[in-house]
Design a protein around this motif. Structure first.
Motif, PDB file in Angstrom:
ATOM      1  N   ASP A   1       8.821   3.173   8.048  1.00  0.00           N
ATOM      2  CA  ASP A   1       8.461   1.907   8.384  1.00  0.00           C
ATOM      3  C   ASP A   1       9.017   1.523   9.621  1.00  0.00           C
ATOM      4  N   ARG A   2       8.457   0.844  10.736  1.00  0.00           N
ATOM      5  CA  ARG A   2       8.918   0.829  11.807  1.00  0.00           C
ATOM      6  C   ARG A   2       9.885  -0.629  11.905  1.00  0.00           C
TER       7      ARG A   2
ATOM      8  N   ALA B   1       0.988  -1.080   0.025  1.00  0.00           N
ATOM      9  CA  ALA B   1      -0.068   0.035  -0.064  1.00  0.00           C
ATOM     10  C   ALA B   1       0.785   1.146  -0.183  1.00  0.00           C
TER      11      ALA B   1
ATOM     12  N   MET C   1      -2.244  -9.367  -2.115  1.00  0.00           N
ATOM     13  CA  MET C   1      -1.460  -8.185  -2.509  1.00  0.00           C
ATOM     14  C   MET C   1      -1.912  -7.695  -3.662  1.00  0.00           C
TER      15      MET C   1
ATOM     16  N   ARG D   1      -4.253  -3.398   4.363  1.00  0.00           N
ATOM     17  CA  ARG D   1      -5.019  -4.295   5.234  1.00  0.00           C
ATOM     18  C   ARG D   1      -5.274  -3.899   6.630  1.00  0.00           C
TER      19      ARG D   1
ATOM     20  N   ASN E   1       4.839  -7.277   4.666  1.00  0.00           N
ATOM     21  CA  ASN E   1       4.572  -8.772   4.975  1.00  0.00           C
ATOM     22  C   ASN E   1       5.018  -9.486   3.987  1.00  0.00           C
TER      23      ASN E   1
ATOM     24  N   GLU F   1      -4.633   2.074  15.946  1.00  0.00           N
ATOM     25  CA  GLU F   1      -3.343   2.726  16.655  1.00  0.00           C
ATOM     26  C   GLU F   1      -3.381   4.055  16.242  1.00  0.00           C
TER      27      GLU F   1
ATOM     28  N   PRO G   1       4.392 -17.610   3.465  1.00  0.00           N
ATOM     29  CA  PRO G   1       4.502 -17.720   1.929  1.00  0.00           C
ATOM     30  C   PRO G   1       3.768 -16.841   1.191  1.00  0.00           C
ATOM     31  N   HIS G   2       4.248 -15.844   0.123  1.00  0.00           N
ATOM     32  CA  HIS G   2       3.244 -15.101  -0.287  1.00  0.00           C
ATOM     33  C   HIS G   2       3.340 -15.414  -2.174  1.00  0.00           C
ATOM     34  N   ILE G   3       2.182 -15.546  -2.596  1.00  0.00           N
ATOM     35  CA  ILE G   3       2.020 -16.324  -4.017  1.00  0.00           C
ATOM     36  C   ILE G   3       1.284 -14.897  -4.728  1.00  0.00           C
TER      37      ILE G   3
ATOM     38  N   TYR H   1      -6.772  -8.508   2.502  1.00  0.00           N
ATOM     39  CA  TYR H   1      -6.735  -8.207   1.213  1.00  0.00           C
ATOM     40  C   TYR H   1      -5.742  -8.911   0.845  1.00  0.00           C
TER      41      TYR H   1
HETATM   42  P1  FAD Z   1       1.848  -4.350   5.153  1.00  0.00           P
HETATM   43  O1  FAD Z   1       2.620  -5.394   4.187  1.00  0.00           O
HETATM   44  O2  FAD Z   1       1.491  -5.152   6.514  1.00  0.00           O
HETATM   45  O3  FAD Z   1       2.691  -3.185   5.606  1.00  0.00           O
HETATM   46  C1  FAD Z   1       2.275  -2.555   6.439  1.00  0.00           C
HETATM   47  C2  FAD Z   1       3.599  -1.863   7.092  1.00  0.00           C
HETATM   48  O4  FAD Z   1       3.277  -0.788   7.895  1.00  0.00           O
HETATM   49  C3  FAD Z   1       4.486  -2.694   8.048  1.00  0.00           C
HETATM   50  O5  FAD Z   1       5.660  -2.929   7.458  1.00  0.00           O
HETATM   51  C4  FAD Z   1       4.411  -2.192   9.236  1.00  0.00           C
HETATM   52  O6  FAD Z   1       5.870  -2.272   9.805  1.00  0.00           O
HETATM   53  C5  FAD Z   1       4.230  -0.580   9.154  1.00  0.00           C
HETATM   54  N1  FAD Z   1       3.683  -0.007  10.151  1.00  0.00           N
HETATM   55  C6  FAD Z   1       2.611  -0.210  10.704  1.00  0.00           C
HETATM   56  N2  FAD Z   1       2.421   0.666  11.603  1.00  0.00           N
HETATM   57  C7  FAD Z   1       3.469   1.563  11.693  1.00  0.00           C
HETATM   58  C8  FAD Z   1       3.819   2.648  12.610  1.00  0.00           C
HETATM   59  N3  FAD Z   1       3.147   3.069  13.369  1.00  0.00           N
HETATM   60  N4  FAD Z   1       4.979   3.374  12.248  1.00  0.00           N
HETATM   61  C9  FAD Z   1       5.889   2.805  11.266  1.00  0.00           C
HETATM   62  N5  FAD Z   1       5.440   1.762  10.399  1.00  0.00           N
HETATM   63  C10 FAD Z   1       4.177   1.262  10.693  1.00  0.00           C
HETATM   64  N6  FAD Z   1      -1.455 -12.094  -0.311  1.00  0.00           N
HETATM   65  C11 FAD Z   1      -1.607 -12.598  -1.719  1.00  0.00           C
HETATM   66  O7  FAD Z   1      -1.676 -12.051  -2.556  1.00  0.00           O
HETATM   67  N7  FAD Z   1      -1.015 -13.942  -1.608  1.00  0.00           N
HETATM   68  C12 FAD Z   1      -0.395 -14.544  -0.835  1.00  0.00           C
HETATM   69  O8  FAD Z   1      -0.067 -15.709  -0.779  1.00  0.00           O
HETATM   70  C13 FAD Z   1      -0.246 -14.048   0.603  1.00  0.00           C
HETATM   71  N8  FAD Z   1       0.054 -14.731   1.644  1.00  0.00           N
HETATM   72  C14 FAD Z   1      -0.106 -14.332   2.821  1.00  0.00           C
HETATM   73  C15 FAD Z   1       0.268 -14.884   3.942  1.00  0.00           C
HETATM   74  C16 FAD Z   1       0.325 -14.529   5.293  1.00  0.00           C
HETATM   75  C17 FAD Z   1       0.884 -15.259   6.309  1.00  0.00           C
HETATM   76  C18 FAD Z   1      -0.014 -13.166   5.641  1.00  0.00           C
HETATM   77  C19 FAD Z   1      -0.301 -12.608   6.727  1.00  0.00           C
HETATM   78  C20 FAD Z   1      -0.799 -12.379   4.323  1.00  0.00           C
HETATM   79  C21 FAD Z   1      -0.572 -12.839   3.100  1.00  0.00           C
HETATM   80  N9  FAD Z   1      -1.172 -12.332   2.038  1.00  0.00           N
HETATM   81  C22 FAD Z   1      -0.882 -12.755   0.977  1.00  0.00           C
HETATM   82  C23 FAD Z   1      -1.660 -10.814   2.210  1.00  0.00           C
HETATM   83  C24 FAD Z   1      -0.303  -9.696   1.911  1.00  0.00           C
HETATM   84  O9  FAD Z   1       0.450  -9.965   3.024  1.00  0.00           O
HETATM   85  C25 FAD Z   1      -1.143  -8.335   2.245  1.00  0.00           C
HETATM   86  O10 FAD Z   1      -1.957  -8.224   1.249  1.00  0.00           O
HETATM   87  C26 FAD Z   1       0.072  -7.269   2.040  1.00  0.00           C
HETATM   88  O11 FAD Z   1       1.005  -7.399   2.590  1.00  0.00           O
HETATM   89  C27 FAD Z   1      -0.705  -6.040   2.594  1.00  0.00           C
HETATM   90  O12 FAD Z   1      -0.074  -4.917   2.301  1.00  0.00           O
HETATM   91  P2  FAD Z   1      -0.243  -3.542   3.437  1.00  0.00           P
HETATM   92  O13 FAD Z   1       0.863  -2.530   2.528  1.00  0.00           O
HETATM   93  O14 FAD Z   1      -1.514  -3.306   3.342  1.00  0.00           O
HETATM   94  O15 FAD Z   1       0.705  -4.002   4.506  1.00  0.00           O
END
Ligand code: FAD
Length: 400
Positions: A60-61, A40, A376, A367, A68, A265, A85-87, A374
């Motif tokens: 990012d912290r 995101a 990826m 997410r 993720n 938060e 695993p992320h596919i 959601y």
């Molecule tokens: P994130 O990737 O969680 O990024 C948010 C970031 O914000 C983090 O790095 C966090 O450290 C940072 N943050 C939060 N609060 C603060 C703060 N106060 N100060 C500084 N930094 C902060 N999707 C797929 O399409 N295929 C898959 O196979 C798949 N497998 C998955 C498996 C697992 C185990 C999990 C948990 C998820 C999976 N997903 C998969 C979903 C995928 O991980 C998410 O869609 C994607 O990572 C979301 O991106 P995001 O940017 O919303 O959140």
């Protein structure tokens, strides 16, 4: 720390413990402060910087970019995913073509087997699963559908996850594949979980054993982290790692904040914490080329403490004399991973969303920002849509 330094720091090994600081950014003013360097935050940073010409500070912290989806080479040099695993899979050509600016791909169709009392059977349930579990010889879709129909139970209303499964495949298959797995995964009985949880798991009458059926299924050729490095490689983007939003906001000024961390938060948990399920991973390297026939094996039995084992080389295609796996344990405490889909949690989220709607200087994405599971590609789609909205607001303001 400039983009080139981020690139060097992230490639090759896990830098979870190495302090990363930022290039000379103090005193600079930014158009946007983006919190979170996952899909995101990174996609929005890229769009705002390269298409919108904005100056962006991304923090990012964690000590790495990628959120993720972060991957790294472990001590043996095997590419593994730190957070499970992320596919990548999508039906959207537009999302795939956007990401293709930053990575080449390797074609990969994910397959999962479930270990049911020592027998490995395809999941989602298909004809092979039925034949293997019941010792049958169902030959076609019609026979498999008739068999499932004979097992399915007539329920008055479908409310919970358990109802969905029992109404589709009956109690036997429910117990073999879903009951224990769901209890471990969510810490709740399927009867207590919203029907949306298992609505994501299809049942098939053919022998298609691919986990996903999306038109596009692929993995970034050099891994996710490398792709994120390319996404963020822009002069208008400064990156702060190991940096908490609460600290960054004191030192850096930006006209607008994009927050991809947990929405509760951001608002100091004033209505209470939104519940999340967390995970722990145990990584291991084996002195063998392969230890399992597919990328992921699920363990539905409650007698086994982990939910699944992933062998990464299946996903990445890496050729290496050793292999690395991770065991996945679901738990209540720890980093927020999965929003727990229960109606009362959605109601609590709605209260936070109302605060967000009344906060014009901050936009919540991702997410954690929108408290929704959601994939990826969906997060990329949401970030691209958010960018278009932000652009529209800016041009309206210019007109006014
Ligand atoms: P994130 O990737 O969680 O990024 C948010 C970031 O914000 C983090 O790095 C966090 O450290 C940072 N943050 C939060 N609060 C603060 C703060 N106060 N100060 C500084 N930094 C902060 N999707 C797929 O399409 N295929 C898959 O196979 C798949 N497998 C998955 C498996 C697992 C185990 C999990 C948990 C998820 C999976 N997903 C998969 C979903 C995928 O991980 C998410 O869609 C994607 O990572 C979301 O991106 P995001 O940017 O919303 O959140």
């Amino acid at each position: 720390l400039d983009a080139a330094m981020v690139r060097r720091a992230q490639s090759g090994q896990d830098h979870s413990h190495s302090p990363l600081s930022h290039r000379n950014s103090s005193g600079k003013r930014y158009d946007y402060l983006i919190v979170g360097a996952g899909f995101a935050g990174s996609v929005l940073a890229e769009r705002l910087a390269s298409d919108g010409g904005k100056r962006v500070l991304l923090c990012d912290r964690r000590p790495h970019i990628g959120g993720n989806a972060y991957d790294f080479h472990d001590a043996s040099g095997i590419l593994v995913h730190k957070y499970g695993p992320h596919i990548f899979h999508t039906n959207s050509d537009a999302i795939f073509s956007y990401l293709s600016r930053f990575t080449a791909w390797r074609s990969y169709e994910h397959r999962v087997l479930a270990d049911v009392a020592g027998t490995l059977l395809p999941i989602p349930i298909n004809r092979t699963t039925l034949n293997g579990l019941y010792g049958l010889d169902l030959r076609n879709d019609v026979q498999a559908a008739a068999f499932l129909a004979s097992r399915a139970e007539n329920l008055e209303a479908i409310i919970s996850s358990k109802d969905v499964v029992v109404a589709t495949v009956g109690s036997d298959l429910y117990r073999a594949f879903f009951e224990g797995y769901t209890r471990k995964q969510w810490g709740l009985d399927p009867s207590e979980l919203d029907k949306s949880v298992t609505a994501r798991i299809p049942t098939r009458t053919d022998t298609d054993d691919r986990y996903f059926q999306d038109s596009i299924q692929a993995m970034p050729l050099h891994g996710y982290t490398r792709m994120f490095e390319n996404i963020l490689d822009h002069d208008n983007i400064d990156i702060l790692l190991e940096a908490e939003f609460s600290d960054v906001r004191k030192d850096y000024k930006a006209a607008h904040t994009i927050f991809t961390g947990p929405i509760d938060e951001y608002y100091g948990y004033r209505f209470g914490a939104l519940p999340y399920r967390s995970l722990q991973f145990q990584h291991e390297t084996h002195d063998k080329r392969r230890v399992q026939p597919v990328g992921v094996i699920n363990y539905p039995s409650e007698e086994i403490p982990y939910t699944r084992i992933t062998e990464y080389k299946h996903l990445t295609g890496q050729v290496h004399p050793k292999t690395s796996v991770s065991y996945e344990f679901a738990c209540a405490e720890g980093d927020p991973y999965y929003p727990i889909p229960r109606p009362e949690n959605q109601a609590l989220f709605k209260r936070y969303e109302q605060l967000a709607n009344a906060s014009p200087n901050v936009t919540f994405v991702g997410r954690l920002g929108t408290y929704k599971y959601y994939n990826m590609d969906q997060v990329v789609g949401q970030a691209l849509a958010t960018y278009r909205r932000l652009q529209a607001v800016t041009s309206d303001e210019k007109v006014a």
